[in-house]
Design an enzyme around this catalytic site. Structure first.
Site, short mmCIF file in Angstrom:
data_model
loop_
_atom_site.label_atom_id
_atom_site.label_comp_id
_atom_site.label_asym_id
_atom_site.label_seq_id
_atom_site.Cartn_x
_atom_site.Cartn_y
_atom_site.Cartn_z
N LYS A 44 0.87 -1.18 0.00
CA LYS A 44 0.00 0.00 0.00
C LYS A 44 0.90 1.23 0.00
CE LYS A 44 -4.54 0.76 0.36
NZ LYS A 44 -5.66 -0.01 -0.13
N GLY A 75 -21.17 6.38 3.79
CA GLY A 75 -20.24 6.74 2.72
C GLY A 75 -20.77 6.34 1.36
N GLY A 120 -19.55 7.22 -1.71
CA GLY A 120 -18.55 7.57 -2.73
C GLY A 120 -18.55 6.55 -3.84
N ASN A 121 -17.38 6.26 -4.37
CA ASN A 121 -17.29 5.37 -5.54
C ASN A 121 -17.92 4.01 -5.26
OD1 ASN A 121 -15.92 7.22 -7.15
ND2 ASN A 121 -13.97 6.70 -6.20
N VAL A 122 -17.61 3.41 -4.12
CA VAL A 122 -18.15 2.08 -3.83
C VAL A 122 -19.57 2.18 -3.29
CG1 VAL A 122 -17.83 -0.04 -2.51
CG2 VAL A 122 -15.83 1.17 -3.36
P1 NAD Z 1 -14.51 7.40 -1.79
O1 NAD Z 1 -13.52 8.36 -1.26
O2 NAD Z 1 -14.94 7.50 -3.21
O3 NAD Z 1 -15.84 7.42 -0.89
C1 NAD Z 1 -15.84 7.54 0.48
C2 NAD Z 1 -17.06 8.38 0.83
O4 NAD Z 1 -17.18 8.43 2.25
C3 NAD Z 1 -16.97 9.82 0.34
O5 NAD Z 1 -18.15 10.17 -0.36
C4 NAD Z 1 -16.80 10.62 1.62
O6 NAD Z 1 -17.36 11.92 1.54
C5 NAD Z 1 -17.56 9.74 2.61
N1 NAD Z 1 -17.22 9.98 4.00
C6 NAD Z 1 -16.04 10.33 4.56
N2 NAD Z 1 -16.17 10.47 5.89
C7 NAD Z 1 -17.46 10.20 6.19
C8 NAD Z 1 -18.21 10.15 7.39
N3 NAD Z 1 -17.67 10.44 8.56
N4 NAD Z 1 -19.50 9.81 7.31
C9 NAD Z 1 -20.09 9.52 6.13
N5 NAD Z 1 -19.43 9.56 4.96
C10 NAD Z 1 -18.14 9.88 4.99
O7 NAD Z 1 -13.89 5.95 -1.48
P2 NAD Z 1 -14.35 4.58 -2.12
O8 NAD Z 1 -13.46 4.25 -3.27
O9 NAD Z 1 -15.82 4.56 -2.29
O10 NAD Z 1 -13.93 3.57 -0.96
C11 NAD Z 1 -14.69 3.51 0.23
C12 NAD Z 1 -13.97 2.64 1.24
O11 NAD Z 1 -13.78 1.34 0.70
C13 NAD Z 1 -12.56 3.15 1.59
O12 NAD Z 1 -12.30 2.84 2.93
C14 NAD Z 1 -11.66 2.32 0.69
O13 NAD Z 1 -10.36 2.18 1.23
C15 NAD Z 1 -12.40 1.01 0.67
N6 NAD Z 1 -12.14 0.20 -0.52
C16 NAD Z 1 -12.35 0.72 -1.75
C17 NAD Z 1 -12.09 -0.05 -2.87
C18 NAD Z 1 -12.33 0.49 -4.26
O14 NAD Z 1 -12.30 -0.30 -5.23
N7 NAD Z 1 -12.60 1.77 -4.42
C19 NAD Z 1 -11.62 -1.36 -2.73
C20 NAD Z 1 -11.45 -1.87 -1.45
C21 NAD Z 1 -11.70 -1.09 -0.36
#
Ligand code: NAD
Length: 357
Positions: free
Chosen positions: A80, A180, A182-184
């Site tokens: 990482k 949250g 976001g993307n996922v």
């Molecule tokens: P992202 O940054 O696109 O989305 C995260 C979302 O959480 C954002 O919209 C942000 O505003 C929101 N957020 C932050 N703090 C918050 C809070 N206190 N309360 C509510 N919402 C809050 O990230 P992502 O790519 O969607 O990933 C989400 C999680 O999954 C992360 O922890 C990431 O490490 C993990 N993850 C992602 C992937 C991937 O393929 N993107 C793969 C494995 C793990």
């Protein structure tokens, strides 16, 4: 800053630091274990409050990647990287190029991909300086941001847990709270709604919240209330360490299954969830869709092959839940032990430490 006595240090193979005065880059790469292959994992950009906090994060995240890839049957080790800085203010093409050079300096021991604060365009920038990066569309049969695949894997995890715990064959009428969007989280909401679930969501980002509301009909909840909402499932999809002693005491859902890495504030919380009778799906098991996607992008598989691999999250989780019940121990600890078994077996059968792929 102490590395070897850091509470998250777990005999990591390599921890590298970079500082570039011209671009302001300050970054750390951690490679935890390469018994199964090169250290593969996302590059995160976050305004850490201190260098110690950044180090703690990258050490924990890289360890999680070791277990994730081992359980997903991937020829990857755990790695990482983190960039210390605000992705909305400090991210420049030059800084990303400097990060690419840092990654390149390790000669392929570490392979990067997207993570929080580092999107597909950023990964493409990094790739202008190193081939040791994945997760961006480049004219392949499939490619790009793996987040929708991560969401699909988490959805399978939720379905499996719901069937195991509640005997339900679909999400029809079940309530899921997503922290949250976001993307996922956004894509996960879409999959759950399509399967009949009632989805609640919270996000500190107004635009992401509105998008989920407008596109998927997600019911908006205050960020302070989302984890304690009375639902069937809570899906943490924002940041790590959200499951601590207090938040676990407040949970009212019987199942916790989400995408965020390192949801447990510390290992003891696995027992705390178990003692409370809450079924916790290990994050590193059900959020493996993204890394599986990255692997298949690297080897040029078509999408159907990649999907079939992600589908195995379902049987992997079933296996862990059975073992957990048999052993009377939390699924998190049982999953870690199984990953350790795979790692030990791989180390004794093939010399894959420097395996290329
Ligand atoms: P992202 O940054 O696109 O989305 C995260 C979302 O959480 C954002 O919209 C942000 O505003 C929101 N957020 C932050 N703090 C918050 C809070 N206190 N309360 C509510 N919402 C809050 O990230 P992502 O790519 O969607 O990933 C989400 C999680 O999954 C992360 O922890 C990431 O490490 C993990 N993850 C992602 C992937 C991937 O393929 N993107 C793969 C494995 C793990």
């Amino acid at each position: 800053m102490s590395v070897f006595s850091n509470p998250a240090f777990d005999h990591h193979e390599k921890v590298a630091f970079a500082a570039d005065k011209a671009t302001g880059l300050r970054a750390i790469i951690a490679i935890h274990d390469r018994r199964l292959g090169p250290g593969v994992g996302g590059c995160r950009m976050f305004p850490y409050a201190s260098d110690e906090e950044a180090l703690y994060d990258v050490l924990r995240l890289s360890r999680g990647m070791t277990y994730k890839s081992a359980l997903a049957g991937l020829p990857f080790g755990g790695g990482k990287s983190v960039i210390i800085g605000n992705p909305h203010e400090d991210k420049t093409p030059e800084l990303l190029h400097a990060m690419g050079e840092f990654i390149d300096s390790l000669g392929g021991l570490y392979v990067a991909a997207e993570d929080s604060g580092v999107g597909e365009d950023d990964v493409r920038r990094i790739a202008e300086r190193t081939p040791h990066v994945s997760g961006f569309a480049s004219g392949d049969a499939h490619g790009g941001d793996p987040s929708p695949t991560t969401a699909y894997g988490v959805y399978l995890g939720i379905r499996t847990a719901v069937q195991y715990r509640l005997g339900a064959d679909s999400m029809g009428g079940l309530r899921v709270a997503i922290q949250g969007l976001g993307n996922v989280g956004f894509h996960l909401a879409g999959l759950l709604v399509a399967d009949g679930a009632i989805v609640y969501g919270a996000d500190v980002n107004e635009a992401n919240l509105r998008r989920a509301q407008d596109v998927h009909g997600v019911q908006v909840v205050a960020t302070d209330d989302i984890l304690t909402l009375e639902t069937d499932v809570v899906a943490p999809c924002a940041m790590g360490a959200v499951l601590n002693h207090e938040t676990i005491d407040g949970l009212r859902a019987g199942i916790v299954a989400g995408a965020a890495n390192n949801q447990l504030a510390d290992e003891q919380q696995a027992d705390h969830l178990w003692d409370r009778g809450i079924l916790y799906c290990p994050d590193f098991l059900i959020n493996a869709g993204g890394i599986i996607d990255v692997y298949h992008q690297r080897i040029g598989s078509d999408k159907a092959v990649m999907r079939e691999h992600v589908d195995r999250i379902e049987s992997n989780l079933q296996e862990i839940l059975f073992r957990s019940d048999r052993a009377g121990r939390s699924p998190h600890l049982v999953a870690e032990e199984l990953a350790e078994e795979y790692l030990a077996a791989a180390a004794s059968t093939e010399p894959s430490r420097l395996a290329a792929y």
